[in-house]
Every structure is written in structure tokens, then in C-alpha cells.
Write a protein that holds these residues in place. Structure first.
Motif, short mmCIF file in Angstrom:
data_model
loop_
_atom_site.label_atom_id
_atom_site.label_comp_id
_atom_site.label_asym_id
_atom_site.label_seq_id
_atom_site.Cartn_x
_atom_site.Cartn_y
_atom_site.Cartn_z
N PRO B 128 -40.13 -44.80 18.01
CA PRO B 128 -40.85 -45.32 19.19
C PRO B 128 -40.11 -46.36 20.04
N PRO B 129 -39.45 -47.39 19.50
CA PRO B 129 -38.99 -48.47 20.37
C PRO B 129 -38.13 -47.97 21.54
N ASP B 130 -38.52 -48.33 22.74
CA ASP B 130 -37.88 -47.79 23.95
C ASP B 130 -37.67 -48.87 25.00
N PRO B 131 -36.81 -49.86 24.70
CA PRO B 131 -36.53 -50.86 25.72
C PRO B 131 -35.99 -50.20 26.99
N SER B 132 -36.11 -50.91 28.11
CA SER B 132 -35.72 -50.32 29.41
C SER B 132 -34.29 -49.78 29.39
N SER B 133 -33.44 -50.43 28.62
CA SER B 133 -32.03 -50.03 28.55
C SER B 133 -31.79 -48.99 27.46
N TYR B 134 -32.83 -48.18 27.14
CA TYR B 134 -32.71 -47.30 25.97
C TYR B 134 -31.60 -46.28 26.08
N THR B 159 -39.61 -54.13 14.85
CA THR B 159 -39.86 -54.51 13.46
C THR B 159 -40.88 -53.60 12.78
N ASP B 160 -41.74 -52.99 13.59
CA ASP B 160 -42.75 -52.09 13.02
C ASP B 160 -42.17 -50.74 12.62
N SER B 161 -40.91 -50.48 12.97
CA SER B 161 -40.28 -49.21 12.64
C SER B 161 -39.10 -49.37 11.69
N VAL B 162 -39.04 -50.48 10.96
CA VAL B 162 -37.89 -50.70 10.07
C VAL B 162 -38.36 -50.84 8.63
N LEU B 163 -37.69 -50.11 7.73
CA LEU B 163 -38.00 -50.19 6.30
C LEU B 163 -37.03 -51.10 5.55
N GLY B 164 -35.78 -51.14 5.98
CA GLY B 164 -34.81 -51.94 5.25
C GLY B 164 -33.52 -52.12 6.04
N LEU B 165 -32.73 -53.09 5.59
CA LEU B 165 -31.48 -53.42 6.29
C LEU B 165 -30.36 -53.64 5.28
N GLU B 166 -29.13 -53.52 5.77
CA GLU B 166 -27.99 -54.11 5.08
C GLU B 166 -27.40 -55.15 6.02
N VAL B 167 -27.14 -56.34 5.47
CA VAL B 167 -26.71 -57.46 6.29
C VAL B 167 -25.53 -58.15 5.61
N VAL B 168 -24.47 -58.39 6.36
CA VAL B 168 -23.37 -59.19 5.83
C VAL B 168 -23.71 -60.66 6.06
N THR B 205 -25.46 -54.30 9.30
CA THR B 205 -24.48 -53.21 9.30
C THR B 205 -25.12 -51.85 9.02
N ARG B 206 -26.38 -51.83 8.68
CA ARG B 206 -27.06 -50.57 8.41
C ARG B 206 -28.57 -50.81 8.44
N ALA B 207 -29.33 -49.80 8.86
CA ALA B 207 -30.78 -49.94 8.89
C ALA B 207 -31.44 -48.65 8.47
N THR B 208 -32.52 -48.78 7.69
CA THR B 208 -33.37 -47.65 7.35
C THR B 208 -34.61 -47.74 8.22
N LEU B 209 -34.80 -46.73 9.06
CA LEU B 209 -35.84 -46.79 10.07
C LEU B 209 -36.97 -45.82 9.74
N ALA B 210 -38.20 -46.26 9.97
CA ALA B 210 -39.37 -45.41 9.78
C ALA B 210 -39.59 -44.59 11.04
N LEU B 211 -39.79 -43.29 10.86
CA LEU B 211 -40.02 -42.41 12.01
C LEU B 211 -41.48 -41.94 12.01
N ARG B 212 -41.91 -41.48 13.15
CA ARG B 212 -43.27 -40.95 13.29
C ARG B 212 -43.20 -39.49 13.71
N PRO B 213 -44.32 -38.79 13.54
CA PRO B 213 -44.35 -37.43 14.07
C PRO B 213 -44.16 -37.47 15.59
N LEU B 214 -43.50 -36.48 16.12
CA LEU B 214 -43.30 -36.41 17.58
C LEU B 214 -44.66 -36.26 18.25
N PRO B 215 -44.98 -37.16 19.19
CA PRO B 215 -46.29 -37.02 19.85
C PRO B 215 -46.32 -35.80 20.77
#
Lengths: 459, 459
Positions: B128-134, B159-168, B205-215
Motif C-alpha cells: 500500500p504505501p504510496d508517497p507522491s514520489s513513489y 510501519t503498518d506494512s512491515v514485519l521485520g528489519l535488518e539494521v546495521v 539493510t533489509r526489510a520483510t514487508l507485509a503485503l495485502r491482496p490486490l484491491p
């Protein structure tokens, strides 16, 4: 004792309990395995300033504070440690504000989840989080554990419904986090740091909660499968199809039998039934029944023996009552010990198969019930509380199931928390760097280790 | 310089830029007001180990690191400070995994938002997240700013679409947060602590993102109002009615005129139009048009002069193109400076009225465009970049609008962030205790003040 006198002066004599006959009721939550100690005192503040006074007095005296809501927790997070002050928030139970036009509510932590639900429903609004204990657990406890429930497959967990908090910090100062607006990114997301911190970082004294429009009355589907693999395949098919039911629960054979015995009713699962799926849609009768028709087809394709869909609200409610009765029903066999693993939704059947193996190995009945739609399973071990041997085997089964969950790419706690029962599992899941960061944050915000020491992890 | 040599050895000579003709392109983001400095070097690592090497080398040399994505930010958070190393993540742009059955994706931070959207759409899924500069911003920047967009009224922020991160982390260690499951409460919510931390706590350095069904393909409604009060009343009525459109945008008269000039088209708003509302529903044609019919009635009741609803996808797309063109269109008048206040949804009309007052006071054109459904407005000040006086008045208007937003119970940033442009506003919004907690967390995780020093707040 000087501290007790000071607390009595600040809170009034009736709000400070020291009689062990009385304080013993506040020593532990609903998790039988978790250790608990004897508190020095139990305090029941009625407002934020009283909480601040308690925190300052305890900090000065070097006496730890264990925050506690209703005590419905299942991790021992609210269990007393020896010599602590148990800070009970149940007297702070005002619904301060319901702003229907901005879809938010401001509440104190002692508000019972069900009371909030009822109050906002009168305004056509909905507070989604619905842990099993929703008729007696408090919002403060829900916040501290980031509680879930049956709603999560569609509406998320507690943290997804919170806009802001007020928290009394270790030095007695009041921190205000978050906002009253739908969005906001001013600074770090402290709100979500405190949610789920299990009382180790501060005492939440107020919360601003995001509400949703009240959904339509749900339509309900129940499907019976002759194998858990088939039920798991149906769950995966529903996810893959892009459906988002408002509820999707699973009960295995042991759960079904216990409920049928306990409620003296037939769930209609039939003798060969290995698992029941219960699904609801709350998008209105027409679109909901259309959604259930798709789910019915997916269940049949996955091998369901029997599928039944109804728009009758009371039939749906009866089915959910049966689902919610599983833990109580298991008491027909003995005491229960419920676990809380969450696995990727594609691995549910493997988790259930693993629980069957563990059950055979330890020689104890294990019922599996859970939130199939989000992979959060509650394998529940039944044991004789009078038998030390059975208790030890139950404990072993509890741990074995956690290992299986982790091995399937899951987490050791989907919604109950780490508390005092899964401390050694936290590091196994998050690793040494993760644990180090936890300790760094804890030391930064609570350098004296005042709040809930030794819970979740040790410093 | 020893550090540059060390970086070249670790990353290869082409991944370390020091020529100021080249590095100047990485000095600042899209916010003209924010201060920026001259970097010692710009590095473009291609993997997590290279990021770790950069962090360790810079920490040893005492040289600060400013993490940066595409540079589309609007707060100066990615702006260089003198003598720093700018760590650009755009070369780490792999979509590592799309797991359709568990509705998640694993990505590196340099993936462009639009590229991810396209890749998951092929699997019937939706990010979902769609900033103007997407079409050019990166997921790493979206995570660091907790970016929003047009989707938020229904689907929330990053933040509502993120399950986990890797961070240095600041010592070069790799932290893994979160999980791959839908739910999980093992430990503090470190994932959401790093999201929106604007590069001050580590490098994602990495993100696990939650996805939704295509509307479903959206249906679209546009309503024209002769006063902004009437448009605001319509927004409130839609919220109160319990509707959740998938998009609800507002454009004021200045925005409409600019877009009509720029796109050489008529938006059909008519000469007396003070505000346009654009709404979409993505629940399918039938239910969507039913929802729009209710919105149409609410708009008419609020005084809309003209309401038009269509199931034609291309008409809807054209309207959104017009909406998205506002900032560019304003360049027909001069340079622009866009603000980012979020107010309770009931206060939108008051905010717009406040912007009209400020516009009259400073003698500059201010266009208001924004996400009406969540109260996040972008009043945009137009000024002559060649005029120091106009620039100063633009800066004053920028601050005056923030004060109005705060006064209406809002926040100084709904989705752009604090960065280097709103530092003094952070304390005004969160208070001294909030700021103290920020500093405590920063010191705990980055004791050497290595990451983005002086951005968001100063230690």
C-alpha cells in the motif's frame, strides 16, 4: 516500614494492601508455570499523580514495581517478585472521552476491554482487539502485552489501534507519546515501543485509541476436515485467493471433543472429523455470503467433508461461543497449560502434526486451537495438577512445542508475551544482538531496574 | 585520507566518490529550506557486509554517517553534514523474495517503491504505501521516514506494512528485528522503533514487508465546493458515517488553478469552486459505486455544487494525475516549499482558513492540497527563489502554518519527518520529557552519535 507508610499517606490507607491473605490474590496471573513471589504491598492508585507518587517512593526506597491489570495474562508478566510493590491499575477505569467524529477514545488503563467495546458501539464505532479474556481483561494489560484475539486476521493487534499513550517513567516524570491525529511522524515511535513492553519500561496511565466504523453483523461458515493437513491447505488457499475474512479459527479433534462434552452439544463435525475451521465475514450479508461461497469452494477443494454457511447471527455466535469455550472445556480432563506459537500461515498443519508427536511422546492430551487466519496457534496441554510427574511432562511439552514453532519459521509468542515463563526463549528467537539492544533500551529508560525486574529478560 | 582509502579497499574504488562535482548531487534532498554540508565521501555499498565495513571504519575514524536513499525526502533528513560519509543504499536494490502464500516480500533498501509495487502485483498482491514520489523513492527512505501517501486513509502508513528489519548498528553488528509471521510479541517492538527514526539509529539493510491482496479497480468521485468549510464538513460527514474510502484527497482553489494551467485541462470545478474532493473506493464496482452514492449524498448535504461519480478507471486515473501534479504545477508560479501538518479530521477547514490568513499576511500564494481522509495537509508556499525577502517570508509562513496545526491539536509532521528542517518543532510538539527519552534512546543505541548527528534533534 517507611515505604508502606509513605504509600498510605499518598494513596490513602485503603489503597495500600499488605495483608497476605489479600495480597496473595495479586501474586500471579493465569499462567501456572510462571514463578511468582510475595509482594511487600499491593497498591491501587486512582489517578496518574498517585502512580507518580508510588513510582517516586519506590524508586527512592529501591523497591521494584510490578504493574498489573486484571491478571488475565498467560505469561507471568504481572507476577509479583519477592518484596515488590504490585501496582494495580484497575481503579483507574474511566473512559475519559469518545470522539466519534475523529474516531478515537481516550481511556485510563483499568477500563475492561468489554466495557470499552460496549461504550464505543453506542457511537457506531468498533475497538477491534478481542483477546479471549475480553470480558474481564483491561486495556492497560492489553497495551502492555500487545494483545491480539480473534479479530487480528482482518484488524491487527492492539498496537494497530493505538494513537498515543501517557506513561509514568522510572523517575516519576510523565511522558506523553503519539498524537490524536490519524498520522504523525514527529520523532521516534515511542508509543509502539511501550506497547508490548510488559511493564518493564514504565506504567501506562492513559491511552488514545483509534476506533473503526462498526462492521456489519457477521455471516459464518464452518467446515469439517478429516485431516489437519486438509484444513491447513484450506487456510493457505483462502490466503492465496486474496480473501480477508474477519475471523478464521481452527479447532482440532481434541478441542472439539472437549467442547462437545462440556457444552453438551454437537458441533456437527462428525466422528471422522480431525479439524473444524470457523470463518466469518463482516462486510454485510450479500458480499459476506459471496465471500463465504468462495471459501466454501476452497474448503471443498481442500477435502472438507462438510461445509455449512449461514447468515443467522445467533448460529454464528453459538459457534464462536464453542470456540471460545475450548480452554474451559479442557478442564473436564484436568488442568491446562496453553502455549502461544505463531507460524507462517502455510505451516499450520505442520505445527499441528508436531503437537500430535509431542502429545504421543509425553503421554499427555494436547488440544490445538487457534487463529488460523494469522497462524497464531494455542496448543494446550492437559495434565493432572496433583501429579508432579505430569506437570514436568507438561512443561517439557510446552517447550518442545516452542522449538517446533521456531523451527517452522515462527515466533515463541504470537500474543501472550514473554513474561516470566519464556525468558530463555527470547534470546533463542531474537539472538544475542537483539537481546543486547533490549538491555540497552531498558537501561536507558529504567537505569535502576525499577519496573518488573527479571521479566521478559534479565539485565 | 586514511578513511577514504579504507572505504575504497572495502567497497572497491568505484563505490567511493570524493569528486565534489559528483558528490554535490548527494548533498541534499528536495527540501529547499534545510541546511546541508559538504561530505568527505559518498559511498554506494552493494550489500550488508559492505555497510558493516563502512560503519566500522567511520566509527573508528570518528566520522559521521548520513544514510540516504533516492533523496526524495522533504525534511532534509538525508542532507549531508560537513565532513560526513553519505551512505547511499540505491545499489542494494534486490527484491530478495516474494512469498505469495504468506503475503510477504523481503527486499533490500534501495528497491524503488514503484518497482516493488509492480513485482508484487504480478503475484496478485499489493504494497500500500504510496508517497507522491513513489516512482523514484526507495523503500529504505520510506522506512526511515515512515512514509505515507494517498493510501493511508484505508491502508495506513509504512510501519503498518512491515514485519521485520535488518539494521546495521553503530558498532557494525547486524540486528534482526521482527519476524515473518503475521503476529508476534517476543520482546520490544524494535521494528517500529527503527521505522521513522530517520537514519539516526542505524542503517536498514533489509526489510520483510507485509503485503495485502490486490484491491479491485477503483471507482472515483469528485465533488466541487464553493467553500472550504463545506468541503471540510463533507469530510467529517464521511468519517462520521463510518465510510472508509480507499482515497480521499482535497485540493483548494490555488491548487486547482495551478493544475489547470499546467496540464492545460479543465478539472470541471467551475469558477466559484473553492475546493475539490476526490474519493475512491476499491471494493469492486458494485459495492464501490454504492459507497460513492452515499458519499455523493453527504457531499450534496454539505453544500457541494457539483458531484460526479464514475466507474471509468481511466477517468479516475486522470483525476489522480491532476492531484499528483499539484506540486509540479505550482512551479508555473515560482519555487515551492511544501509543509506537512496533520490535524484531527474535523479541523481541516480551520487549517485551510488559517493558511489563507497566513497567505494574506506574508503576501505569498499558498496552495493547500492533502489527504483529507486522514487530516494530513500539505500547504505549499510559492515564492521567488531569486528573492531573499520572499524566501524569508516563505520560511515565516512555513513556521506559522506549523503553529496553526499544533494549535488545532495536530502534529508538525504527518509523513515527511522532522529531519533538519523542523528540529526546533520537535520539542514544541513532544515536550521536554519526550525529547529527553529520545536522547536516552539515541545515546543507548548510538553512543558515539555516529548516525545522522544533529538531525531530528541534537544530543
Amino acid at each position: 516500614m517507611a515505604l508502606v507508610e509513605e504509600l498510605r499517606a499518598a494513596l490513602g490507607p485503603n489503597a495500600v494492601l499488605t495483608d497476605t491473605d489479600v495480597t496473595s490474590a495479586y501474586q500471579r496471573d493465569m499462567m501456572p508455570l510462571a514463578p511468582f513471589g510475595t509482594p511487600l504491598a499491593v497498591v491501587l492508585p486512582t489517578g496518574t499523580e498517585q502512580v507518580q507518587a508510588v513510582v517516586r517512593a519506590c524508586a527512592a526506597a529501591g523497591v521494584p514495581i510490578v504493574p498489573r491489570g486484571a491478571g488475565s495474562g498467560l505469561s507471568g508478566a504481572a507476577n509479583a517478585v519477592d518484596g515488590c510493590v504490585v501496582l494495580v491499575t484497575t481503579k483507574m477505569n474511566a473512559i475519559v472521552e469518545i470522539d466519534a467524529d475523529n474516531r478515537l477514545a481516550v481511556v485510563e488503563p483499568g477500563v475492561v476491554n468489554l466495557d470499552l467495546r460496549g461504550a464505543v458501539e453506542k457511537n457506531g464505532l468498533f475497538y477491534p482487539p478481542d483477546p479471549s479474556s475480553y470480558d474481564w481483561c483491561t486495556i492497560g494489560g492489553n497495551l502492555s502485552t500487545n494483545a491480539g484475539g480473534l479479530c487480528c486476521v482482518k484488524y491487527g493487534v492492539t498496537t494497530d489501534s493505538v494513537l498515543g499513550l501517557e506513561v509514568v517513567l522510572a523517575d516519576g516524570e510523565l511522558l506523553k507519546t503519539g498524537r490524536r491525529t490519524v498520522k504523525g511522524v514527529a520523532g521516534y515511535d515511542l508509543t509502539k515501543l511501550f506497547i508490548g513492553s510488559e511493564g518493564t519500561l514504565g506504567v501506562i496511565t492513559r491511552a488514545t485509541l483509534a476506533l473503526r466504523p462498526l462492521p456489519q453483523a457477521p455471516v459464518t461458515l464452518v467446515a469439517a476436515f478429516t485431516s489437519t493437513e486438509a484444513a491447513g491447505a484450506a487456510v493457505s488457499a483462502v490466503v492465496r485467493e486474496g480473501l480477508v475474512p474477519s475471523l478464521m479459527e481452527i479447532m482440532d479433534r481434541t478441542s472439539i471433543e472437549a467442547v462437545e462434552l462440556y457444552l453438551k452439544t454437537e458441533l456437527g463435525a462428525g466422528p471422522g472429523c480431525a479439524a473444524l475451521l470457523i470463518c466469518q465475514s463482516d462486510t454485510g450479508v450479500e458480499t459476506g455470503m459471496r465471500e463465504l461461497a468462495v471459501i466454501e469452494e476452497l474448503c471443498r477443494n481442500a477435502g472438507a467433508e462438510l461445509v455449512y454457511a449461514t447468515e443467522d447471527v445467533s448460529e454464528g455466535r453459538d459457534l464462536l461461543t464453542a470456540r471460545r469455550a475450548v480452554l474451559t472445556a479442557l478442564e473436564v480432563y484436568g488442568a491446562w497449560l496453553t502455549d502461544d506459537v505463531c507460524v507462517p500461515r502455510t505451516r499450520i498443519a505442520e505445527l499441528i502434526a508436531g503437537c500430535e508427536r509431542v502429545s504421543a511422546e509425553v503421554g499427555l492430551r494436547i488440544a490445538v486451537v487457534g487463529h488460523a487466519g494469522d497462524g497464531n496457534m494455542h496448543p494446550t496441554i492437559v495434565y493432572d495438577p496433583a501429579s508432579e510427574d505430569e506437570f514436568a511432562r507438561a512443561r517439557k511439552a510446552f517447550d518442545d512445542i516452542l522449538a517446533i514453532g521456531l523451527g517452522l519459521g515462527g515466533t515463541v509468542t504470537g500474543e501472550h508475551g514473554i513474561g516470566k515463563i519464556k525468558r530463555e526463549w527470547l534470546e533463542r528467537e531474537i539472538g544475542p544482538v537483539g537481546l543486547r539492544v533490549h538491555r540497552e533500551i531498558k537501561r536507558a529508560l529504567d537505569p535502576g531496574n525499577l519496573f518488573n525486574p527479571g521479566s521478559m529478560f534479565s539485565l
